[in-house]
Design a protein around this motif. Structure first.
Motif, mmCIF file in Angstrom:
data_model
loop_
_atom_site.group_PDB
_atom_site.id
_atom_site.type_symbol
_atom_site.label_atom_id
_atom_site.label_comp_id
_atom_site.label_asym_id
_atom_site.label_seq_id
_atom_site.Cartn_x
_atom_site.Cartn_y
_atom_site.Cartn_z
ATOM 1 N N THR A 2 43.746 -29.537 88.302
ATOM 2 C CA THR A 2 44.424 -28.525 89.085
ATOM 3 C C THR A 2 44.150 -27.282 87.871
ATOM 4 O O THR A 2 45.162 -27.358 87.617
ATOM 5 C CB THR A 2 45.055 -29.266 89.742
ATOM 6 O OG1 THR A 2 44.404 -30.414 90.059
ATOM 7 C CG2 THR A 2 45.351 -27.633 90.501
ATOM 8 N N SER A 62 42.031 -17.226 89.536
ATOM 9 C CA SER A 62 41.018 -18.343 90.933
ATOM 10 C C SER A 62 41.452 -19.606 90.880
ATOM 11 O O SER A 62 41.408 -20.569 90.851
ATOM 12 C CB SER A 62 39.565 -18.582 89.999
ATOM 13 O OG SER A 62 39.260 -17.265 90.202
ATOM 14 N N ASP A 64 43.054 -23.135 91.860
ATOM 15 C CA ASP A 64 42.635 -24.654 92.593
ATOM 16 C C ASP A 64 44.580 -24.258 93.654
ATOM 17 O O ASP A 64 44.817 -24.729 94.777
ATOM 18 C CB ASP A 64 42.733 -25.132 92.686
ATOM 19 C CG ASP A 64 41.370 -25.487 91.518
ATOM 20 O OD1 ASP A 64 41.135 -25.306 92.443
ATOM 21 O OD2 ASP A 64 41.803 -26.346 90.418
ATOM 22 N N THR A 96 45.879 -15.463 97.638
ATOM 23 C CA THR A 96 45.568 -16.846 97.352
ATOM 24 C C THR A 96 44.076 -16.940 98.480
ATOM 25 O O THR A 96 44.294 -16.753 99.013
ATOM 26 C CB THR A 96 46.331 -17.250 98.005
ATOM 27 O OG1 THR A 96 48.373 -17.087 96.552
ATOM 28 C CG2 THR A 96 46.451 -19.317 97.435
ATOM 29 N N PRO A 97 43.575 -17.841 97.865
ATOM 30 C CA PRO A 97 41.947 -18.214 98.004
ATOM 31 C C PRO A 97 42.563 -19.098 99.388
ATOM 32 O O PRO A 97 43.280 -19.834 99.089
ATOM 33 C CB PRO A 97 41.897 -19.807 96.600
ATOM 34 C CG PRO A 97 42.401 -18.269 95.593
ATOM 35 C CD PRO A 97 43.085 -17.713 95.988
ATOM 36 N N ARG A 98 41.793 -19.242 100.407
ATOM 37 C CA ARG A 98 42.494 -20.179 101.772
ATOM 38 C C ARG A 98 41.891 -21.245 101.058
ATOM 39 O O ARG A 98 43.031 -22.484 101.959
ATOM 40 C CB ARG A 98 41.168 -19.034 102.609
ATOM 41 C CG ARG A 98 40.894 -18.368 103.902
ATOM 42 C CD ARG A 98 42.482 -17.287 103.714
ATOM 43 N NE ARG A 98 43.429 -17.005 102.781
ATOM 44 C CZ ARG A 98 44.411 -17.401 103.210
ATOM 45 N NH1 ARG A 98 44.937 -16.861 104.173
ATOM 46 N NH2 ARG A 98 45.149 -16.828 102.170
ATOM 47 N N GLY A 99 41.142 -21.971 100.537
ATOM 48 C CA GLY A 99 41.662 -22.944 100.427
ATOM 49 C C GLY A 99 42.349 -23.896 99.650
ATOM 50 O O GLY A 99 42.076 -25.102 99.100
ATOM 51 N N ALA A 100 43.036 -22.726 98.678
ATOM 52 C CA ALA A 100 44.394 -23.561 97.442
ATOM 53 C C ALA A 100 45.337 -23.638 98.278
ATOM 54 O O ALA A 100 45.876 -23.629 99.604
ATOM 55 C CB ALA A 100 44.607 -22.488 96.948
ATOM 56 N N ARG A 101 46.142 -25.078 97.507
ATOM 57 C CA ARG A 101 47.794 -25.332 98.090
ATOM 58 C C ARG A 101 48.371 -23.724 97.955
ATOM 59 O O ARG A 101 48.019 -23.178 97.095
ATOM 60 C CB ARG A 101 48.040 -26.175 97.075
ATOM 61 C CG ARG A 101 46.726 -27.892 97.913
ATOM 62 C CD ARG A 101 47.700 -27.919 98.514
ATOM 63 N NE ARG A 101 48.646 -28.985 98.765
ATOM 64 C CZ ARG A 101 49.654 -29.646 98.542
ATOM 65 N NH1 ARG A 101 48.688 -30.539 97.205
ATOM 66 N NH2 ARG A 101 50.352 -30.395 99.124
ATOM 67 N N LEU A 134 47.298 -20.984 105.142
ATOM 68 C CA LEU A 134 46.927 -21.731 103.900
ATOM 69 C C LEU A 134 48.004 -23.263 103.366
ATOM 70 O O LEU A 134 48.539 -24.074 104.729
ATOM 71 C CB LEU A 134 47.851 -21.286 102.981
ATOM 72 C CG LEU A 134 47.231 -19.739 102.483
ATOM 73 C CD1 LEU A 134 48.246 -19.068 100.821
ATOM 74 C CD2 LEU A 134 45.785 -19.796 101.716
ATOM 75 N N ASN A 135 46.775 -24.398 103.192
ATOM 76 C CA ASN A 135 47.189 -25.743 102.271
ATOM 77 C C ASN A 135 49.179 -25.112 102.358
ATOM 78 O O ASN A 135 49.514 -25.934 100.969
ATOM 79 C CB ASN A 135 46.950 -26.214 101.668
ATOM 80 C CG ASN A 135 46.683 -27.619 101.948
ATOM 81 O OD1 ASN A 135 47.871 -28.002 102.077
ATOM 82 N ND2 ASN A 135 45.572 -28.687 101.720
ATOM 83 N N SER A 198 51.806 -31.601 101.992
ATOM 84 C CA SER A 198 50.943 -30.080 103.384
ATOM 85 C C SER A 198 51.767 -30.050 104.290
ATOM 86 O O SER A 198 51.767 -30.718 104.974
ATOM 87 C CB SER A 198 49.527 -30.388 103.352
ATOM 88 O OG SER A 198 49.038 -30.582 102.141
#
Length: 293
Positions: A2, A62, A64, A96-101, A134-135, A198
């Motif tokens: 990760t 970038s 995760d 923060t990228p939408r798919g990131a924790r 977010l997650n 999460s």
């Protein structure tokens, strides 16, 4: 593997979290205002109060996952609680990228301590995280102890060392349940390997509760000193603390006083079970902390 961006990575907790993440094989970038490397983690300049700086750092890495550790315990100049805790968190969430924790370090008692802007802004930051889409996972640690910590290694040490008698605020019964920096780091790193973390908020506290008076006694014992402890009535403290704010470096701020009176304790069994935390004991570590070893 990760890819993880850690904010506040050069701080006391940040260094421990970076080391734990690296030890588990993650690719870690250490974010801080000066962009220095932390251990084997490459550094990147990241000032959470500057949205441009946040966008550049996140774009470069970038990630995760983002581990957000930035926080202050006293305001100084334009580094206010609102600007750092609330606006800083807002900037980071937006980048923060939408798919990131998103793993967020809050504080025990966030939003619950009257008279404490620190507590209020920590609560406001939590609300932003929960509404982000977010997650996310939120951690609420109590006082954190370890080599290089500010409270046991400096503040309490100075309090019991400065005068022939040790001042005790009120009756000294305010409860605390300090947690080791190693337990905190393992909780953050463990959350990345635990999808069910999460959307959860975890309290991070140690295995034993102490009163403020007991913390003073432990600090004295760790320093090998014997001094009388003098209770200072809250009525007198209520008058003295505002006057102390006129000093360049007050021994205690209004926020710190409010938080001391509120105490800082809660059960921590849920996090211990979820992340397999070793639960280090304060009394075992305090001698090396106060002696700087």
């Amino acid at each position: 593997m990760t890819t993880v961006l850690v904010t506040g990575a050069s701080g006391f907790v940040g260094r421990a979290v970076v080391a734990e993440l690296l030890g588990r094989g993650h690719r870690v970038t250490a974010g801080s205002r000066h962009g220095e490397a932390v251990g084997a983690a490459q550094g990147v300049r990241l000032d959470v109060t500057d949205p441009g700086s946040v966008l550049r750092a996140v774009g470069e890495v970038s990630p995760d996952a983002v581990v957000h550790l930035v926080g202050i315990i006293a305001e100084q100049g334009d580094q206010t609680f609102s600007r750092v805790h609330v606006e800083g968190t807002r900037h980071l969430l937006a980048a923060t990228p939408r798919g990131a924790r998103f793993l967020h370090m809050s504080a025990l008692g966030a939003g619950e301590i009257a008279g404490s802007r620190y507590s209020v802004t920590k609560g406001e930051a939590e609300a932003l995280v929960r509404a982000s889409g977010l997650n996310w996972t939120i951690f609420r640690p109590s006082l954190i102890f370890g080599q290089g910590d500010d409270f046991f290694g400096r503040v309490l040490k100075e309090l019991v060392s400065a005068a022939p008698v040790v001042p005790q605020i009120g009756d000294g019964t305010f409860p605390f349940r300090p947690v080791s920096v190693e337990d905190v780091a393992q909780a953050f790193a463990g959350a990345l390997d635990r999808p069910e973390a999460s959307g959860e908020t975890y309290t991070l506290t140690g295995p034993q509760e102490f009163t403020f008076r007991e913390l003073l006694d432990l600090e004295l014992a760790a320093l090998g000193r014997k001094k009388p402890v003098l209770p200072v009535p809250l009525s007198l403290m209520n008058l003295a603390v505002p006057l102390m704010q006129m000093l360049p470096n007050p021994p205690i701020t209004r926020d710190q006083y409010a938080m001391l009176k509120a105490g800082n304790s809660a059960p921590g069994e849920e996090a211990r079970a979820a992340f397999g935390l070793p639960m280090h004991r304060l009394q075992d570590r305090l001698p090396e902390i106060v002696q700087g070893r």
